[in-house]
Design an enzyme around this catalytic site. Structure first.
Site, PDB file in Angstrom:
ATOM      1  N   GLY A 268      35.135  46.003  39.146  1.00 40.91           N
ATOM      2  CA  GLY A 268      35.920  46.310  40.041  1.00 40.91           C
ATOM      3  C   GLY A 268      36.660  44.756  40.822  1.00 40.91           C
ATOM      4  O   GLY A 268      36.900  44.135  40.070  1.00 40.91           O
ATOM      5  N   SER A 269      36.683  44.890  41.902  1.00 44.16           N
ATOM      6  CA  SER A 269      37.368  43.933  42.636  1.00 44.16           C
ATOM      7  C   SER A 269      36.622  42.398  42.652  1.00 44.16           C
ATOM      8  O   SER A 269      37.222  41.511  42.901  1.00 44.16           O
ATOM      9  CB  SER A 269      37.374  44.197  44.212  1.00 44.16           C
ATOM     10  OG  SER A 269      38.305  45.411  44.369  1.00 44.16           O
ATOM     11  N   THR A 270      35.308  42.717  42.213  1.00 42.66           N
ATOM     12  CA  THR A 270      34.546  41.218  42.143  1.00 42.66           C
ATOM     13  C   THR A 270      35.197  40.476  41.020  1.00 42.66           C
ATOM     14  O   THR A 270      35.197  39.146  40.764  1.00 42.66           O
ATOM     15  CB  THR A 270      33.219  41.406  41.532  1.00 42.66           C
ATOM     16  OG1 THR A 270      32.948  42.506  40.464  1.00 42.66           O
ATOM     17  CG2 THR A 270      32.375  42.083  42.973  1.00 42.66           C
TER      18      THR A 270
ATOM     19  N   LYS B 136      38.499  40.057  40.741  1.00 45.34           N
ATOM     20  CA  LYS B 136      39.838  39.583  41.006  1.00 45.34           C
ATOM     21  C   LYS B 136      39.605  38.176  41.392  1.00 45.34           C
ATOM     22  O   LYS B 136      40.679  37.478  41.278  1.00 45.34           O
ATOM     23  CB  LYS B 136      39.952  40.555  42.477  1.00 45.34           C
ATOM     24  CG  LYS B 136      40.574  41.865  42.384  1.00 45.34           C
ATOM     25  CD  LYS B 136      40.916  42.375  43.683  1.00 45.34           C
ATOM     26  CE  LYS B 136      41.176  44.012  43.256  1.00 45.34           C
ATOM     27  NZ  LYS B 136      41.503  44.687  44.633  1.00 45.34           N
TER      28      LYS B 136
END
Length: 721
Positions: free
Chosen positions: A317-319, A321
């Site tokens: 997920g957004s980790t 990014k």
């Protein structure tokens, strides 16, 4: 033919026959001596001697501060010479008495003693009371042999890292298995001569070969930090109703040394073959079919032993990014103040791929897009990178391959094959979905950001030492490769600090410290199942990182499943104490001390330890040794904190938590101390505003054990109580 001739022929035939027989006998003797000699020699030796193996003492496993995590205690094994037992008396009576002492089935003991042999193992690793009872009986043909039993002082502590051994002291999991050749040592032997009846000869015919003890292994794990992590994971799993377990890793940013690695639920290393989850065990016991029951039990044990931090992979997920932001800056395809527009979704191929904020973020800069964790911004970056460059950095950050870590079963994660890595897959991969990584891979990738662009190899072993403390081998930090430039790494660190202070990771912010990090919330497949993974990866201090911490909660089913709502606060709870314990400088005016371990210490020594650490104490009981303490070792406390020392097994004294809302920090601390409680604080005086208690945990009116730590959160307000 005359009689004389006949007689001569008979003599000749007899002579030839005798010679033939002698030749055959000589050939047979030669065959036995030359061809079969070794086999007969071995058989004779087996008949004339009894060879008993003596277990070597297995090497100790220590934490980085030389605290014992796995050690070997003396034990004894019961052996028997059935021939001697039968020659000494009624084996039925002996079996009855021996089985009662050992807690074994009588028929099983009888079956062993009834064998036609001179050596059998009856039971391994018996305790001292049983051994003494056997000595007192003086059974003929029953021998006690020196042995060792593996013992884990921490019980469940670091169970998935340390691993365990079987009945033969062979490592079966974790460090115990991987470092088996160092830990096991070499067994000794007792070789005893036997007479024709198969019984032992006098001691002068006995030879004793000393066992060689194993090498000790020193881990990078810190027992205090490990314990803090496990306590916080347990609390998170219970509070957020996490159904598929949780994991956490804390790693030194510059060296790759793992300070803590935990998976919850955990299990007791002293009884690893017992299923720790009572509900699962009850379900298994309901199986009527024996094969089905055994299969279910095996599956439950394998899941119990599974180290999620190393073996399990999930969509980051957004980790992820943080990596994509680094790619964009390294390739100079974006500037910090470049504007993007988020309308809530982006049309890619035939799909509308949404932002987590369905209303959209409107116009925002690149930095603001990272703060907002805006999917359209990252999809735009992914499009600019293209599949080839994206995949190049994906591999450079270490994804898609194992790290070569110290523990078994490491997974490489899964990614699209290049012929199937198209625009839609690129768009979703840009915000961390559509592929899987392990927690270990992800925290290793973050080391490239925290370490001036150089990714370091994670490792668990600090050194190998002998029993005299001599270092046999040190394990030095290893740089895997430079992934991004130092300038890019430092820029990403600054951006991620803003994410923690002003963006989606505000719940991870720890007042007084420069925290940086990124939350992640990924939907598990199949999509629409309602199952998510909530995660957070953060580091501190942001301007010169020393520690990286990853928290992963698998399938939270409580009020929220968002990483920012549940994983970030778990990070905060862990790192608040860890940063203090590691004496990392902060801007706070609050002072903390760290509770030392005084359990099992003599009372006088415990008092001295507490006084040297700046603590007060209260003694409950009249004993001379501390049997338990409250708060537990590793708790960070403020000034005037009090530690309760229990010297007798009595029911813990309880008190009611007072209402601290609206008090100054110093006043709240004094109120708690007066009530036999302690305070853990988050907050400081800032910009001339008054710091007052806003919330507390446990809440006012809760009955707790004396010495309990009350966590307080501060608000800024001009009102005073």
């Amino acid at each position: 033919m005359n009689n004389r001739t006949l007689f001569s022929n008979r003599v000749l035939f007899l002579f030839i026959g005798a010679i033939s027989v002698m030749i055959l006998l000589l050939v047979r003797v030669a065959w036995i001596q030359i061809v079969d000699g070794g086999e007969y020699k071995t058989s004779a030796a087996l008949q004339q001697t009894k060879d008993i193996a003596i277990s070597s003492k297995r090497g100790t496993i220590y934490d980085r501060n030389m605290k014992e995590l796995a050690t070997s205690a003396s034990a004894e094994t019961v052996t028997a010479s059935p021939r001697e037992v039968k020659a000494s008396g009624d084996i039925n009576d002996i079996s009855t008495e021996l089985s009662a002492i050992l807690g074994m089935d009588k028929d099983k003991v009888y079956g062993i003693l009834a064998k036609d042999s001179s050596y059998e193992v009856v039971k391994r690793k018996i305790d001292k009371d049983q051994a003494d009872a056997i000595r007192e009986k003086g059974f003929a043909g029953i021998t006690l042999v020196e042995d060792n039993k593996r013992y884990y002082p921490g019980g469940t502590l670091a169970s998935h890292v340390i691993g365990f051994v079987g009945m033969d002291n062979q490592g079966l999991a974790g460090i115990e298995m991987i470092y088996e050749n160092y830990l096991k040592g070499l067994p000794g032997r007792i070789i005893t001569a036997k007479n024709a009846a198969g019984t032992n000869m006098p001691f002068k015919y006995e030879k004793y070969i000393d066992p060689q003890n194993g090498i000790n292994v020193v881990l990078t794990i810190d027992e205090v930090i490990q314990r803090k992590v496990e306590d916080a994971l347990k609390k998170a799993v219970e509070n957020y109703q996490v159904e598929n377990g949780a994991s956490c890793i804390i790693m030194e940013a510059k060296t790759g040394e793992i300070l803590a690695m935990a998976t919850y639920p955990t299990f007791d290393l002293n009884s690893p073959f017992s299923i720790a989850n009572e509900e699962i065990m009850e379900t298994i016991n309901e199986f009527e079919d024996e094969e089905e029951r055994k299969q279910a039990e095996t599956e439950a044990l394998n899941k119990q032993w599974r180290n999620k931090a190393v073996v399990d992979s999930y969509e980051p997920g957004s980790t992820f990014k943080a990596m994509v932001a680094a790619m964009a800056l390294e390739e100079n395809i974006v500037t910090l103040n470049e504007n993007f527009v988020c309308n809530g979704s982006v049309h890619v191929d035939t799909y509308d791929i949404g932002c987590w904020n369905r209303n959209g973020h409107g116009t925002e800069t690149f930095v603001q897009g990272v703060y907002n964790s805006c999917n359209p911004v990252f999809m735009s970056i992914g499009e600019r990178l293209g599949t080839s460059r994206f995949y190049k950095y994906y591999k450079a950050f270490g994804f898609g391959e194992t790290t070569g870590f110290d523990l078994p079963g490491e997974a490489p994660g899964l990614f699209h094959s290049m012929d199937r890595f198209n625009v839609v897959e690129l768009a979703t991969a840009s915000f961390g979905q559509g592929f899987t990584v392990t927690p270990l891979q992800l925290i290793t990738a973050y080391s490239a950001i925290t370490n001036d662009g150089y990714m370091v190899k994670p490792h668990l072993i600090k050194s190998l030492v002998d029993n005299k403390g001599n270092v046999i081998e040190n394990f030095e930090p290893q740089v895997i490769r430079q992934v991004i430039s130092t300038d890019t790494a430092n820029t990403v660190c600054k951006i991620l600090e803003g994410v923690a202070s002003d963006g989606t990771s505000k719940n991870a912010y720890i007042d007084g410290y420069h925290i940086a990090g990124k939350t992640g919330t990924s939907e598990k497949t199949p999509r629409g199942s309602g199952k998510y993974v909530a995660s957070f990866v953060g580091f501190a201090p942001a301007d010169d990182p020393e520690l990286i911490c990853l928290v992963m909660l698998d399938e939270p089913m409580g009020a929220s499943y968002m990483g920012g709502a549940i994983a970030a606060p778990t990070f905060k709870e862990i790192m608040t104490d860890v940063l203090i314990y590691r004496q990392i400088e902060n801007d706070s005016t609050l002072e903390y001390n760290f509770v030392p371990k005084v359990e099992n210490e003599k009372l006088a020594d415990a008092k001295q330890l507490l006084e040297n650490s700046g603590f007060k104490y209260q003694i409950l009981g009249d004993g001379e040794t501390v049997i338990s303490q409250m708060p537990v070792v590793g708790t960070a406390l403020g000034n005037n904190a009090i530690v309760i020392l229990y010297t007798e097994s009595t029911e813990a004294e309880k008190v009611v938590v007072p209402d601290l809302h609206g008090y100054f920090a110093s006043d709240a601390n004094q109120i708690l101390v007066n009530n036999g409680l302690n305070m853990k604080v988050v907050g400081k005086e800032s910009m001339g505003r008054t710091v007052l208690v806003g919330t507390q945990d446990p809440p006012a009116g809760t009955e707790v054990v004396k010495g309990t730590v009350v966590s307080v959160e501060y608000n800024y307000t001009e009102n005073v109580h």
